[in-house]
Write a protein that holds these residues in place. Structure first.
Motif, short mmCIF file in Angstrom:
data_model
loop_
_atom_site.label_atom_id
_atom_site.label_comp_id
_atom_site.label_asym_id
_atom_site.label_seq_id
_atom_site.Cartn_x
_atom_site.Cartn_y
_atom_site.Cartn_z
N THR A 83 -2.78 5.64 -6.23
CA THR A 83 -2.20 4.77 -5.16
C THR A 83 -1.70 3.49 -5.67
N ASN A 84 -1.13 2.46 -5.25
CA ASN A 84 -0.23 1.42 -5.77
C ASN A 84 -1.28 0.51 -6.70
N ASP A 85 -2.47 0.64 -6.69
CA ASP A 85 -3.08 -0.27 -7.64
C ASP A 85 -3.81 0.67 -8.75
N HIS A 107 -7.21 7.33 -1.00
CA HIS A 107 -8.77 6.73 -1.14
C HIS A 107 -9.69 7.23 -0.11
N LEU A 120 0.71 4.35 2.63
CA LEU A 120 -0.76 4.11 3.17
C LEU A 120 -1.66 4.53 2.35
N ALA A 121 -2.43 3.61 1.50
CA ALA A 121 -3.25 4.09 0.38
C ALA A 121 -4.46 4.80 0.75
N GLU A 122 -4.77 4.80 2.20
CA GLU A 122 -6.10 5.44 2.63
C GLU A 122 -5.80 6.79 2.49
N ASP A 180 0.95 -1.20 -0.04
CA ASP A 180 -0.05 -0.03 0.07
C ASP A 180 0.81 1.25 -0.18
#
Length: 133
Positions: free
Chosen positions: A52-54, A106, A101-103, A31
């Motif tokens: 983000t990573n995705d 997101h 931290l993807a949050e 993440d």
């Protein structure tokens, strides 16, 4: 340690385009969030966009929507911000930033309506964008 280096800023006339680049090193799989921020004289630091990573559901500020596009080239470890239809109001120092931290990309915009720059630990040195009228 994560390191980021921006490039691509410069002087452009209103209505023109620039593409900013940010090379990223030291970021492992998992993440993470990558963001673009800007700060103009006398203004608060403003979150422009994040991814983000995705590569799913990138965020754009109201001022960026329809004009700016965030992307990344995984093989080149490079983050981009394509800026079209530039306005004098876009004049600012532009920074790329990373957080493991993807949050922060997101979820934070859903909770508070914008990116929170203090949630990003790693920052580049900035690149100046000046848009003339």
């Amino acid at each position: 340690q994560v390191q980021l280096v921006e490039s691509g800023g410069g002087l452009v006339q209103a209505g023109g385009s620039l593409r900013l680049s940010c090379t990223v090193s030291g970021l492992t799989s998992g993440d993470f969030a990558l963001g673009w921020f800007r700060q103009a004289p006398g203004k608060e630091r403003e979150g422009i966009s994040c991814i983000t990573n995705d590569d799913e559901d990138p965020y754009y500020s109201d001022s960026a929507k329809g004009r700016f596009t965030i992307s990344r080239d995984v093989a080149k470890n490079t983050l981009y911000l394509q800026m079209d239809s530039l306005k004098p109001e876009d004049t600012a120092m532009y920074y790329c930033a990373a957080e493991a931290l993807a949050e922060v990309c997101h979820m934070t915009p859903l909770y508070v309506g914008h990116l929170v720059w203090t949630e990003y630990k790693n920052w580049g040195q900035g690149t100046q964008v000046t848009v003339s009228s």
